[in-house]
Design a protein around this motif. Structure first.
Motif, PDB file in Angstrom:
ATOM      1  N   PHE A 186       0.828  -1.209   0.000  1.00  0.00           N
ATOM      2  CA  PHE A 186       0.000   0.000   0.000  1.00  0.00           C
ATOM      3  C   PHE A 186       0.865   1.262   0.000  1.00  0.00           C
ATOM      4  N   GLU A 187       1.973   1.228   0.719  1.00  0.00           N
ATOM      5  CA  GLU A 187       2.885   2.383   0.737  1.00  0.00           C
ATOM      6  C   GLU A 187       3.465   2.632  -0.656  1.00  0.00           C
ATOM      7  N   LYS A 188       3.767   1.538  -1.375  1.00  0.00           N
ATOM      8  CA  LYS A 188       4.277   1.674  -2.747  1.00  0.00           C
ATOM      9  C   LYS A 188       3.215   2.283  -3.658  1.00  0.00           C
ATOM     10  N   VAL A 189       1.976   1.825  -3.531  1.00  0.00           N
ATOM     11  CA  VAL A 189       0.888   2.380  -4.339  1.00  0.00           C
ATOM     12  C   VAL A 189       0.721   3.866  -4.055  1.00  0.00           C
ATOM     13  N   LEU A 190       0.747   4.231  -2.774  1.00  0.00           N
ATOM     14  CA  LEU A 190       0.583   5.643  -2.399  1.00  0.00           C
ATOM     15  C   LEU A 190       1.739   6.479  -2.937  1.00  0.00           C
ATOM     16  N   LEU A 191       2.961   5.971  -2.805  1.00  0.00           N
ATOM     17  CA  LEU A 191       4.129   6.710  -3.288  1.00  0.00           C
ATOM     18  C   LEU A 191       4.064   6.915  -4.798  1.00  0.00           C
ATOM     19  N   ASP A 192       3.658   5.886  -5.535  1.00  0.00           N
ATOM     20  CA  ASP A 192       3.515   6.009  -6.991  1.00  0.00           C
ATOM     21  C   ASP A 192       2.514   7.098  -7.354  1.00  0.00           C
ATOM     22  N   ARG A 193       1.407   7.137  -6.636  1.00  0.00           N
ATOM     23  CA  ARG A 193       0.386   8.146  -6.930  1.00  0.00           C
ATOM     24  C   ARG A 193       0.883   9.549  -6.586  1.00  0.00           C
ATOM     25  N   GLU A 194       1.573   9.675  -5.465  1.00  0.00           N
ATOM     26  CA  GLU A 194       2.072  10.998  -5.076  1.00  0.00           C
ATOM     27  C   GLU A 194       3.178  11.473  -6.013  1.00  0.00           C
ATOM     28  N   ASP A 195       4.014  10.540  -6.490  1.00  0.00           N
ATOM     29  CA  ASP A 195       5.065  10.912  -7.439  1.00  0.00           C
ATOM     30  C   ASP A 195       4.484  11.378  -8.763  1.00  0.00           C
ATOM     31  N   TYR A 196       3.414  10.730  -9.199  1.00  0.00           N
ATOM     32  CA  TYR A 196       2.843  11.001 -10.522  1.00  0.00           C
ATOM     33  C   TYR A 196       1.802  12.120 -10.494  1.00  0.00           C
ATOM     34  N   LEU A 197       1.003  12.165  -9.417  1.00  0.00           N
ATOM     35  CA  LEU A 197      -0.118  13.105  -9.356  1.00  0.00           C
ATOM     36  C   LEU A 197       0.084  14.225  -8.339  1.00  0.00           C
ATOM     37  N   GLY A 198       1.117  14.095  -7.519  1.00  0.00           N
ATOM     38  CA  GLY A 198       1.333  15.072  -6.462  1.00  0.00           C
ATOM     39  C   GLY A 198       0.595  14.674  -5.197  1.00  0.00           C
ATOM     40  N   GLU A 199       1.032  15.210  -4.078  1.00  0.00           N
ATOM     41  CA  GLU A 199       0.368  14.896  -2.810  1.00  0.00           C
ATOM     42  C   GLU A 199      -0.996  15.567  -2.769  1.00  0.00           C
ATOM     43  N   ASN A 200      -1.960  14.883  -2.159  1.00  0.00           N
ATOM     44  CA  ASN A 200      -3.325  15.415  -2.031  1.00  0.00           C
ATOM     45  C   ASN A 200      -3.957  15.691  -3.397  1.00  0.00           C
ATOM     46  N   ASP A 201      -3.854  14.705  -4.310  1.00  0.00           N
ATOM     47  CA  ASP A 201      -4.421  14.890  -5.648  1.00  0.00           C
ATOM     48  C   ASP A 201      -5.942  14.935  -5.584  1.00  0.00           C
ATOM     49  N   ASN A 202      -6.538  15.413  -6.667  1.00  0.00           N
ATOM     50  CA  ASN A 202      -7.998  15.494  -6.775  1.00  0.00           C
ATOM     51  C   ASN A 202      -8.541  14.585  -7.871  1.00  0.00           C
ATOM     52  N   LYS A 203      -7.779  13.540  -8.238  1.00  0.00           N
ATOM     53  CA  LYS A 203      -8.162  12.651  -9.332  1.00  0.00           C
ATOM     54  C   LYS A 203      -9.063  11.527  -8.837  1.00  0.00           C
ATOM     55  N   GLY A 204     -10.200  11.864  -8.258  1.00  0.00           N
ATOM     56  CA  GLY A 204     -11.124  10.851  -7.801  1.00  0.00           C
ATOM     57  C   GLY A 204     -10.725  10.240  -6.461  1.00  0.00           C
TER      58      GLY A 204
END
Length: 302
Positions: A145-163
């Motif tokens: 789960f930490e890897k999934v979160l890190l991937d999203r934060e790297d690609y979309l930024g922290e606190n993204d609004n993509k759903g």
């Protein structure tokens, strides 16, 4: 749209029309038929009819495989999605090894697609983390789960609004941390999940209800009953099974406060609400436990 609004009867009517149209069509409508099976899988997942959910997941998977033989790489992404969907249904049937293999296949397919980015692996990675969690391997679950979160934060930024997807990862991280005995970290992730859901899909959305429930449980456990009552009031605006489970938690809260009359009334109401959802279960309030209310919620939302 109707499924998101939990208008299940309307969903079933629409899918029935879709199946009839497919059966009457003269051309090749297998892709539409697979899509309809996929919707039926989602409907039965939401209503916890795991056998029918699994049947429709299998049906759409077989059709996607047939289309892949005919159309080749044009169906590659659809096969990856289909693998994940059948894997989800397999989890509900306790077919963990089958689910794991399907998620791994989905992940492998996605990683070979042109223009691959790590966030494309959200579903299979989240699924693999959930399987680890079910096996009570909380350390592995947390790492995934930490890897999934890190991937999203790297690609979309922290606190993204993509759903709501980041909210789901934060929720599962909260569960994994709780399994590790790290209650402080768990609570922090649930708070972040709540914030993300409220920012992206609104506080009343069904997807946010499990996070509220975990927060209610936390507040009850630490004796902050007013905050527990405040959060539980939000759950009541989401969906009947969540409201039923929260009514049970309200009864537990009142027991801890020493208000036995109110507690018994809340637990009786919870049992009555549950009986409407599970009419073939004759058990009364005193015979029901938290796990009996958990089962009303599909696994991915517990």
């Amino acid at each position: 749209y109707h499924l998101e609004a939990m208008m299940i009867t309307d969903c079933l009517l629409l899918t029935d029309v879709a199946f009839r149209l497919c059966s009457q069509a003269t051309g090749d409508v297998r892709r539409s038929l697979a899509d309809t099976h996929n919707v039926m899988q989602s409907i039965h997942s939401r209503t916890n009819d795991i056998e029918k959910c699994y049947q429709h997941a299998q049906a759409q998977f077989v059709i996607r495989e047939e289309l892949a033989v005919r159309n080749g790489s044009a169906e590659t992404h659809a096969i990856a999605v289909s693998c994940s969907e059948l894997a989800k249904a397999s989890i509900d049937m306790n077919l963990f090894k089958d689910a794991e293999n399907l998620f791994l296949r989905s992940k492998d397919i996605r990683e070979k697609l042109p223009k691959y980015v790590p966030t494309a692996n959200f579903n299979p990675m989240l699924g693999l983390g959930c399987i680890a969690h079910l096996r009570e391997d909380y350390d592995t679950a947390a790492r995934i789960f930490e890897k999934v979160l890190l991937d999203r934060e790297d690609y979309l930024g922290e606190n993204d609004n993509k759903g709501p997807r980041t909210g789901h990862v934060l929720y599962w991280l909260g569960k994994a941390k709780a399994g590790q005995g790290k209650s402080g970290e768990s609570f922090a992730f649930f708070i972040r999940a709540k914030t993300h859901f409220q920012r992206t899909i609104g506080k009343d959305h069904t997807s946010a209800a499990p996070t509220y429930y975990k927060l209610v449980t936390h507040y009850v456990n630490i004796g902050d009953y007013e905050e527990a009552r405040s959060v539980s009031a939000i759950v009541g605006t989401t969906w009947t099974p969540h409201l039923t489970r929260c009514q049970f938690k309200k009864g537990e809260l009142l027991i801890k406060k020493g208000s036995m009359t109110g507690a018994l009334a809340a637990l009786d109401l919870a049992a009555q609400m549950r009986h409407k959802i599970r009419p073939n279960d004759p058990r009364q309030a005193g015979e029901l436990r938290e796990s009996d209310y958990d089962e009303l919620i599909d696994y991915w939302a517990r």
